[in-house]
Motif scaffolding. Structure first.
Motif, short mmCIF file in Angstrom:
data_model
loop_
_atom_site.label_atom_id
_atom_site.label_comp_id
_atom_site.label_asym_id
_atom_site.label_seq_id
_atom_site.Cartn_x
_atom_site.Cartn_y
_atom_site.Cartn_z
N LEU A 1 14.26 10.18 -21.10
CA LEU A 1 13.68 10.34 -19.65
C LEU A 1 13.93 8.96 -19.22
CD1 LEU A 1 12.89 12.06 -17.34
CD2 LEU A 1 10.54 11.66 -18.31
N PRO A 2 14.47 8.39 -18.09
CA PRO A 2 14.64 7.03 -17.44
C PRO A 2 13.22 7.07 -16.76
CG PRO A 2 16.00 8.30 -16.58
CD PRO A 2 15.72 9.20 -17.64
N VAL A 3 12.41 6.02 -16.74
CA VAL A 3 11.32 5.88 -15.76
C VAL A 3 11.45 4.53 -14.99
CG1 VAL A 3 8.77 5.41 -15.89
CG2 VAL A 3 9.99 6.58 -17.71
N PHE A 4 11.64 5.11 -13.56
CA PHE A 4 11.86 4.44 -12.47
C PHE A 4 10.52 3.24 -12.32
CE2 PHE A 4 15.02 7.50 -11.32
CZ PHE A 4 15.83 6.87 -10.94
N ALA A 5 10.65 2.13 -11.86
CA ALA A 5 9.43 0.96 -11.68
C ALA A 5 8.61 1.19 -12.89
CB ALA A 5 9.19 1.41 -10.31
N PRO A 6 8.91 1.07 -14.08
CA PRO A 6 7.78 1.53 -15.22
C PRO A 6 6.75 0.67 -15.23
CG PRO A 6 9.88 0.08 -16.02
CD PRO A 6 10.15 0.46 -14.64
N ASP A 7 6.40 -0.61 -14.36
CA ASP A 7 5.60 -1.48 -14.29
C ASP A 7 4.68 -1.15 -13.02
OD1 ASP A 7 5.91 -2.60 -16.64
OD2 ASP A 7 7.43 -4.06 -16.08
N ALA A 8 5.13 -0.45 -12.22
CA ALA A 8 4.40 -0.20 -11.01
C ALA A 8 3.09 0.49 -11.30
CB ALA A 8 5.21 0.89 -10.07
N ARG A 9 2.18 -0.11 -10.55
CA ARG A 9 0.75 0.36 -10.90
C ARG A 9 0.31 1.39 -9.56
NH1 ARG A 9 -2.47 -3.69 -9.28
NH2 ARG A 9 -4.21 -3.22 -10.91
N LEU A 10 -0.33 2.47 -10.42
CA LEU A 10 -0.79 3.68 -9.48
C LEU A 10 -2.36 4.10 -9.76
CD1 LEU A 10 2.35 6.04 -10.16
CD2 LEU A 10 2.01 4.36 -8.23
N GLN A 11 -2.81 4.53 -8.80
CA GLN A 11 -4.24 4.96 -8.76
C GLN A 11 -4.49 6.33 -8.46
OE1 GLN A 11 -6.66 1.90 -7.15
NE2 GLN A 11 -8.68 2.44 -7.90
N PRO A 12 -3.95 7.27 -9.06
CA PRO A 12 -3.87 8.60 -8.63
C PRO A 12 -5.22 9.12 -8.25
CG PRO A 12 -3.23 8.56 -10.78
CD PRO A 12 -3.43 7.11 -10.42
N LEU A 13 -5.61 10.05 -7.45
CA LEU A 13 -6.84 10.82 -7.15
C LEU A 13 -6.72 12.09 -7.23
CD1 LEU A 13 -9.99 10.56 -5.78
CD2 LEU A 13 -8.49 10.36 -3.62
N ASP A 14 -7.62 12.89 -7.61
CA ASP A 14 -7.58 14.33 -7.59
C ASP A 14 -7.86 14.88 -6.16
OD1 ASP A 14 -8.18 17.02 -8.46
OD2 ASP A 14 -10.33 16.61 -8.26
N ILE A 15 -7.09 15.98 -5.90
CA ILE A 15 -6.97 16.39 -4.37
C ILE A 15 -8.31 16.86 -3.92
CG2 ILE A 15 -6.17 18.67 -5.41
CD1 ILE A 15 -4.94 16.87 -2.14
N ASP A 16 -9.03 17.61 -4.88
CA ASP A 16 -10.31 18.02 -4.65
C ASP A 16 -11.46 17.01 -4.49
OD1 ASP A 16 -9.36 20.87 -4.40
OD2 ASP A 16 -9.50 21.04 -6.77
#
Length: 317
Positions: free
Chosen positions: A179-194
């Motif tokens: 599985l190739p990963v685009f922008a592997p070093d990109a930083r994300l801060q995901p938030l729960d929708i609720d």
């Protein structure tokens, strides 16, 4: 209705523009639990009917609206106490939808007598961005505040939930051997929708406290794209070979037709999606954001090799 939930929005009439999407559906449930009466306005009103079973009789009204046609917005906002503008797009006439168009919606809301206007923007909104999405989001914030100075601007990070197209997309790919990963070093801060929905509810319950302010709401943890994929692989009990794509390769693929990511989406991904710290966050809106790992194994069990029937069993203690 959620047990013990305060009905602090009891009787308030709230219009959700673009309320049939992922965020809108979860926000609708939050606001209904808190006693609000909703007018869900969308280009696809038929998608709102799944919300109706969550409401009491007469608590939800569904109307058709096209934000590029102001008269339909005027009809949708007549007689409401508050407006939450969730309208957004990644393609098409972005200015008409989420740039100057957002300001037009705010102006109509003010003329219609709405007391509260909450505008959903995005982390990374930037008037100097080369990416149309980020640039138009910033233009929309400016236009909204010019038309409705007491509006509250909410900039969410990437939102996740059991029914999202984010975690589920990656989870569905974990069966691949490589599985190739685009922008592997990109930083994300995901938030729960609720958690995001609760934050909006808290704004609507105390508008005077938040009037005219901008908030960046994000999850409690920063992850790279590569680490996110590793966690999803663990949750699905899969072990693909994850290969981080160099920027040049990722950009080349994104520029080609019929690829899973567009050039603009790749540019946004590369710049990351984390709170800047320049604005107050979700804590100031009274929400303690929950981490991704709290949900992953429970939500993604269906993506395991044998689905739910392949789940590990725990020995009795």
């Amino acid at each position: 209705m959620a047990i013990g939930r305060t009905r602090d929005l009891d009787g308030m009439v709230i219009a959700l523009l673009g309320g049939t999407g992922f965020f809108g559906t979860h926000l609708a449930q939050e606001l209904l639990d808190r006693g609000a009466r909703l007018r869900i306005a969308s280009r696809h009103p038929e998608k709102a009917f799944r919300v109706k079973p969550l409401a009491e009789l007469g608590q939800v009204q569904v109307v058709a609206v096209d934000v590029t046609r102001p008269h339909t917005v005027e009809v949708a906002l007549t007689g409401v106490d508050a407006v939450v503008n969730l309208v957004g797009a990644f393609a098409g006439d972005l200015d008409a939808v989420q740039g100057s168009g957002a300001g037009r919606i705010a102006a109509i809301a003010r003329t219609s007598g709405a007391r509260i206007f909450v505008h959903i923007s995005a982390i990374g909104a930037d008037p100097q961005s080369p990416v149309g999405y980020a640039r138009s989001k910033a233009d929309g914030e400016t236009a909204v505040l010019a038309a409705f100075p007491d509006a509250v601007v909410i900039r969410p990070s990437i939102l996740f939930g059991m029914d999202d197209t984010f975690l589920n997309m990656f989870a569905g790919l974990m069966a691949m051997p490589v599985l190739p990963v685009f922008a592997p070093d990109a930083r994300l801060q995901p938030l729960d929708i609720d958690d995001a929905a609760q934050a909006i509810g808290n704004v609507l319950a105390a508008p005077a406290v938040h009037a005219g302010k901008t908030y960046e709401i994000a999850g409690p943890e920063v992850l790279t794209m590569l680490e996110l994929n590793r966690r999803i692989a663990r949750a699905t009990e899969r072990s693909p070979l994850l290969i981080g794509l160099p920027d040049g390769v990722g950009a080349l693929i994104a520029a080609m037709p019929l690829t899973p990511i567009s050039r603009d989406q790749y540019a946004l991904l590369r710049q990351g999606n984390v709170a800047s710290g320049a604005f107050a966050g979700i804590t100031e809106l009274g929400v303690r954001a929950r981490p991704l790992d709290l949900f992953l194994e429970r939500w993604l069990v269906t993506y395991r090799k044998h689905g739910r029937f392949g789940a590990r069993t725990r020995k009795a203690v």
